[in-house]
Design a protein around this motif. Structure first.
Motif, PDB file in Angstrom:
ATOM      1  N   TYR A 122       0.722  -1.678  -0.055  1.00  0.00           N
ATOM      2  CA  TYR A 122      -0.176   0.166   0.114  1.00  0.00           C
ATOM      3  C   TYR A 122       0.912   1.797   0.062  1.00  0.00           C
ATOM      4  O   TYR A 122       1.239   1.780   0.476  1.00  0.00           O
ATOM      5  CB  TYR A 122      -0.970  -0.460   1.013  1.00  0.00           C
ATOM      6  N   LEU A 132      -0.270   3.492   6.196  1.00  0.00           N
ATOM      7  CA  LEU A 132      -1.374   4.239   7.518  1.00  0.00           C
ATOM      8  C   LEU A 132      -1.433   6.095   7.483  1.00  0.00           C
ATOM      9  O   LEU A 132      -2.392   6.674   6.851  1.00  0.00           O
ATOM     10  CB  LEU A 132      -1.940   3.767   8.908  1.00  0.00           C
ATOM     11  N   ARG A 165      -1.070   6.783   3.377  1.00  0.00           N
ATOM     12  CA  ARG A 165      -2.801   7.400   3.419  1.00  0.00           C
ATOM     13  C   ARG A 165      -3.210   6.531   2.280  1.00  0.00           C
ATOM     14  O   ARG A 165      -4.613   6.529   2.043  1.00  0.00           O
ATOM     15  CB  ARG A 165      -3.257   8.539   3.909  1.00  0.00           C
ATOM     16  N   GLU A 166      -2.847   5.002   2.021  1.00  0.00           N
ATOM     17  CA  GLU A 166      -3.833   4.512   1.492  1.00  0.00           C
ATOM     18  C   GLU A 166      -3.882   2.954   1.853  1.00  0.00           C
ATOM     19  O   GLU A 166      -4.226   2.015   1.370  1.00  0.00           O
ATOM     20  CB  GLU A 166      -1.902   4.005   0.122  1.00  0.00           C
ATOM     21  N   LEU A 167      -4.035   2.747   3.046  1.00  0.00           N
ATOM     22  CA  LEU A 167      -4.306   1.980   3.950  1.00  0.00           C
ATOM     23  C   LEU A 167      -6.051   2.595   4.403  1.00  0.00           C
ATOM     24  O   LEU A 167      -5.700   2.592   5.336  1.00  0.00           O
ATOM     25  CB  LEU A 167      -3.319   1.020   4.770  1.00  0.00           C
ATOM     26  N   SER A 168      -7.223   1.749   4.155  1.00  0.00           N
ATOM     27  CA  SER A 168      -8.210   1.345   5.153  1.00  0.00           C
ATOM     28  C   SER A 168      -7.852   1.094   6.077  1.00  0.00           C
ATOM     29  O   SER A 168      -7.635   0.146   5.911  1.00  0.00           O
ATOM     30  CB  SER A 168      -9.415   1.928   4.443  1.00  0.00           C
ATOM     31  N   LEU A 169      -9.155   0.971   6.693  1.00  0.00           N
ATOM     32  CA  LEU A 169      -9.635   0.027   7.789  1.00  0.00           C
ATOM     33  C   LEU A 169      -9.841  -1.426   7.095  1.00  0.00           C
ATOM     34  O   LEU A 169      -9.014  -2.115   8.115  1.00  0.00           O
ATOM     35  CB  LEU A 169     -10.819   0.599   8.634  1.00  0.00           C
ATOM     36  N   LYS A 170     -10.416  -1.111   6.106  1.00  0.00           N
ATOM     37  CA  LYS A 170     -11.113  -2.504   5.761  1.00  0.00           C
ATOM     38  C   LYS A 170     -10.233  -3.150   5.172  1.00  0.00           C
ATOM     39  O   LYS A 170      -9.688  -4.048   4.816  1.00  0.00           O
ATOM     40  CB  LYS A 170     -12.242  -2.063   5.214  1.00  0.00           C
ATOM     41  N   GLU A 171      -8.807  -2.989   4.034  1.00  0.00           N
ATOM     42  CA  GLU A 171      -7.995  -2.967   4.064  1.00  0.00           C
ATOM     43  C   GLU A 171      -6.996  -4.055   4.102  1.00  0.00           C
ATOM     44  O   GLU A 171      -6.044  -4.599   4.250  1.00  0.00           O
ATOM     45  CB  GLU A 171      -7.014  -1.943   2.587  1.00  0.00           C
ATOM     46  N   LEU A 172      -6.821  -3.229   6.035  1.00  0.00           N
ATOM     47  CA  LEU A 172      -5.937  -3.237   7.019  1.00  0.00           C
ATOM     48  C   LEU A 172      -6.118  -4.979   7.558  1.00  0.00           C
ATOM     49  O   LEU A 172      -5.266  -5.696   7.965  1.00  0.00           O
ATOM     50  CB  LEU A 172      -5.712  -2.028   8.021  1.00  0.00           C
ATOM     51  N   GLU A 205      -7.876  -7.034   5.468  1.00  0.00           N
ATOM     52  CA  GLU A 205      -7.820  -7.789   4.543  1.00  0.00           C
ATOM     53  C   GLU A 205      -6.141  -8.275   4.667  1.00  0.00           C
ATOM     54  O   GLU A 205      -6.142  -9.505   4.642  1.00  0.00           O
ATOM     55  CB  GLU A 205      -7.898  -7.118   3.500  1.00  0.00           C
TER      56      GLU A 205
END
Length: 427
Positions: free
Chosen positions: A72, A255, A259-266, A268
């Motif tokens: 990410y 993060l 800032r390319e990692l969302s909570l959902k992607e984290l 996953e």
């Protein structure tokens, strides 16, 4: 050794009928111990637990997680830097893809992760610019396989656990061979580009300011291997603790910096890293009773004596071992291969004066060859899948990269200072 041969036969039969490698290893050892040796099944359970009771093994899931998180934000920035450096050359995008894979290998520790991260970024653009589809997929697969050699390498952690070699020295020993292999792959890419008419593609920069921005954007991802290796060299932390630092660093970049990692992607990423780690740790656990049988039955010593009765030259023995590793690597999963063969081959190599750190680099290069050579060819399959290329399209180009990796492997085998020089200087 003859009786332990029953265990190998059972394992081969289990694998032939399609039982996963972890279960095949564990079941063959269990059947041998319980039904052939009449040993209590409690010992098997004890060995399964002991197989994972290791501080260095903590590094394995942590490095896998760090590599997953670095996807990410880091990958496009590394590719832009590589394209800036090599884009003007014939076949520049292919050379940049190869360099980008090497950059990402230095932060992922995994061949498959490197291919899966870089392939979708570089592959479609190479094909769009007229590069051969099979050439593109095999190139990305081959340079992605450098994730096995360039530190931090997950497979080196497993080898160190099985052989007793120093993880830190193995990491450092992989740097020069990894760089040499990458340079040779880039040089061959440029040569083929000239022969086939593949053009360079210059990174779109309009000023010195753009150049500086591209370089600065790539500095933070490239600092991860420097932090890891620097901390290990200086004694600030162990290789296992370095894996924890890598996770924290990659999480901060994904993060808070990019800032390319969302909570959902984290979630996953955690699930993906957890699944991969569980699979590998399961194989390692299942192999523990298998390795215990090899040790108690003195299989390594008997194998060495048997081989020495036919071949008395250390060079010939080394060649035989390398041939066995390459052949097995073509058909076996890499972690299972290391776990099964290291307890047998490491004592043999030590007995003929081969440094186990240099041998570890040879093992990883042999596995890298297997990772791009069908029928198993996990890197080729991953590369073809992410680029929507058929596996048979990679022939015969894939054998160009097999040749390059083989050259580097034999160079390390017979000129071990290629791998050992840097550890001797830094450590």
């Amino acid at each position: 050794m003859a009786m332990a041969g029953e265990m190998f036969i059972m394992m081969a039969l289990f694998m032939l009928i399609g039982i996963p490698i972890g279960f095949s290893i564990g079941m063959s050892a269990t059947f041998y111990l319980v039904f052939v040796q009449n040993i209590s099944s409690g010992l098997v359970i004890h060995r399964l637990i002991e197989g994972l009771n290791s501080f260095p093994l903590l590094a394995l899931p942590l490095f896998i997680l760090a590599g997953t998180l670095m996807v990410y934000g880091s990958t496009p920035r590394l590719i832009r830097l590589a394209n800036l450096l090599l884009g003007r050359l014939p076949g520049g995008l292919g050379a940049a893809g190869a360099m980008g894979c090497s950059f990402f290998s230095a932060i992922s520790g995994s061949a498959n992760a490197t291919v899966a991260a870089v392939g979708p970024v570089v592959g479609p653009e190479m094909i769009k610019q007229g590069y051969g589809r099979g050439f593109t997929a095999s190139l990305i697969a081959a340079t992605g396989a450098m994730g096995l050699v360039i530190p931090p390498s997950v497979i080196m952690v497993v080898y160190a656990q099985s052989s007793g070699a120093s993880i830190g020295r193995l990491f450092v020993a992989g740097i020069v061979p990894g760089i040499v292999a990458t340079i040779l792959i880039i040089a061959l890419t440029i040569f083929i580009a000239v022969r086939r008419g593949y053009k360079g593609e210059v990174e779109a920069v309009h000023s010195i300011k753009d150049v500086v921005k591209i370089v600065l954007d790539a500095i933070l991802p490239l600092m991860m291997p420097m932090i890891i290796l620097g901390g290990v060299f200086s004694g600030i932390f162990t290789p296992t603790e370095a894996a924890s630092v890598a996770v924290v660093y990659s999480l901060i970049l994904a993060l808070f910096v990019y800032r390319e990692l969302s909570l959902k992607e984290l979630m996953e990423a955690l699930a993906k890293a957890g699944t991969t780690s569980a699979m590998l740790l399961f194989i390692i656990s299942m192999s523990s009773p298998f390795g215990w049988v090899l040790t108690t039955q003195r299989v390594p010593m008997l194998f060495a004596n048997h081989l020495l009765s036919f071949v008395d030259s250390p060079v010939a023995i080394y060649l035989v071992v390398i041939a066995i590793l390459i052949i097995l690597g073509i058909f076996m999963e890499s972690f299972a291969l290391v776990i099964i063969t290291t307890p047998i081959f490491a004592p043999l190599m030590a007995s003929i004066g081969v440094d186990l750190v240099a041998f570890g680099v040879v093992v990883t290069l042999a596995i890298a060859i297997g990772a791009i050579t069908p029928p198993l060819a996990v890197c080729i399959f991953t590369s073809c899948r992410v680029m929507n290329v058929k596996v048979d399209e990679t022939f015969p180009d894939v054998f160009l990269w097999v040749f390059v990796l083989a050259v580097v492997m034999f160079l390390v085998a017979f000129v071990p200072q290629v791998a050992l020089w840097l550890p001797s200087v830094l450590m």
